[in-house]
Design an enzyme around this catalytic site. Structure first.
Site: not given
Ligand code: NDP
Length: 316
Positions: A50, A71, A97, A123, A175, A235, A239, A272, A274
């Site tokens: 993502g 993770r 984290v 992130n 967000s 959520y 945020k 986004v 993802t």
């Molecule tokens: P994804 O679900 O694709 O990615 C989330 C990532 O966070 C994954 O790599 C996941 O790991 C990791 N993660 C979750 N829990 C933990 C943990 N305890 N320790 C370490 N890593 C962890 O989501 P996005 O790429 O869309 O989201 C990335 C950021 O952007 C987030 O903070 C989200 O809230 C923010 N965001 C996203 C939006 C969107 O529209 N997509 C809009 C606004 C904000 P694993 O693969 O192991 O699950």
């Protein structure tokens, strides 16, 4: 009819802005503004997929050393491998984290292998609602990961931030849903809203207390009448806390002496495509990552404690 017109206009404006941004991205950062080198170390959490993966790719593309963290060790290795095969300077390490031993092990590894880091991108995040859903079944995990996970990393990494004239940087992925003063999605209690929005009354204790009040109401089953944000309530609360914490930390960090400055900002990547949105977003991870990368590399040292979207400052 009128609403549709407004929506279309907003869409046109967003498309125009995204076009402007992709143009900006084709212009390389000019040499005199480049404060970083291949020795500059950037850590990205939740970077195996993502937006985190894209932020890692783009930072590595600007010539930095990127530590891609995940993770799940094997998933992280696979993701890093993709970037390494593209010729990027990317290292990889396990990091959950929410897991203190994992954070400690990561810090020890950084200290031993790199000594310091220059950039931290918080992130990692979770969300369990899609569309019009508003379940709070996983609210504890959402708030713990998005807010306390961010806080854990900020606290753990500050002692490892490299002293430098350019300063180090923390970027929190947040967000617009977490805007205290959102038009529709907001906290109803005006006294609380004011306290959270005012740097003189804002404190870590206030943020934590607000979250535990919400979580307690979830447990008691009466959160619906609590006056919390209406969309993706857990959520949005997580945020909102990240945003407030970013402002608070910027204030605290501003006391650091010259040569040890740390700048901290947050941004909304937009909606986004993802896994988090079930791939239903309206922009690519590449575009979503852009503001975070831009913020991490910003040469202007005066910027701290701000909230951005599409490379523009927005209000908290
Ligand atoms: P994804 O679900 O694709 O990615 C989330 C990532 O966070 C994954 O790599 C996941 O790991 C990791 N993660 C979750 N829990 C933990 C943990 N305890 N320790 C370490 N890593 C962890 O989501 P996005 O790429 O869309 O989201 C990335 C950021 O952007 C987030 O903070 C989200 O809230 C923010 N965001 C996203 C939006 C969107 O529209 N997509 C809009 C606004 C904000 P694993 O693969 O192991 O699950």
């Amino acid at each position: 009819m009128e609403t549709k017109g407004k929506k279309e206009k907003a869409k046109e404006r967003q498309e125009k802005r995204l076009q402007e941004i992709s143009l900006l991205r084709t212009i390389p950062y000019s040499d005199h503004q480049r404060w970083w080198s291949s020795e500059t170390v950037a850590v990205v959490t939740g970077a195996n997929r993502g937006i985190g993966f894209e932020i890692s790719r783009q930072l590595a593309g600007h010539g930095l050393t990127v530590i891609l963290t995940s993770r799940d060790t094997s998933v992280g290795l696979e993701a890093a491998n993709v970037l390494q095969e593209g010729g990027f300077n990317v290292d990889v390490h396990q990091l959950d984290v929410l897991d203190p031993p994992s954070i400690k092990e990561f810090c020890d590894w950084i200290q031993e292998k790199y000594g310091f880091i220059d950039i931290l991108v918080n992130n990692a995040g979770v969300n369990y609602n899609l569309g019009n859903d508003n379940s709070v079944e996983f609210s504890k995990q959402v708030i713990t990961t998005n807010y306390y996970g961010t806080k854990n990393m900020v606290k753990a990494m500050i002692p490892l931030m490299r002293p430098s004239t350019a300063g180090s940087r923390i970027v929190n992925v947040s967000s617009r849903l977490g805007k205290v003063n959102g038009r529709r999605n907001r906290i109803e209690d005006s006294a609380l809203k004011e306290q959270l929005g005012d740097l003189d009354t804002l404190s870590e204790e206030l943020i934590d207390r607000t979250l535990s009040t919400f979580l307690q109401q979830v447990e008691d089953g009466n959160w619906k009448s609590g006056g919390w944000p209406e969309r993706f309530t857990d959520y949005s609360m997580s945020k909102l806390a990240v945003n407030a914490y970013t402002r608070l930390m910027a204030k605290e960090l501003s006391n650091r002496p010259e040569g040890r400055k740390i700048y901290i900002n947050c941004f909304c990547p937009g909606w986004v495509k993802t896994a988090m949105t079930g791939w239903a977003g309206n922009i690519s991870a590449e575009n979503g990552a852009d503001t975070g990368v831009w913020l991490a590399l910003l040469p202007d040292l005066a910027i701290s404690g701000k909230f951005f979207a599409e490379r523009r400052e927005i209000s908290f």
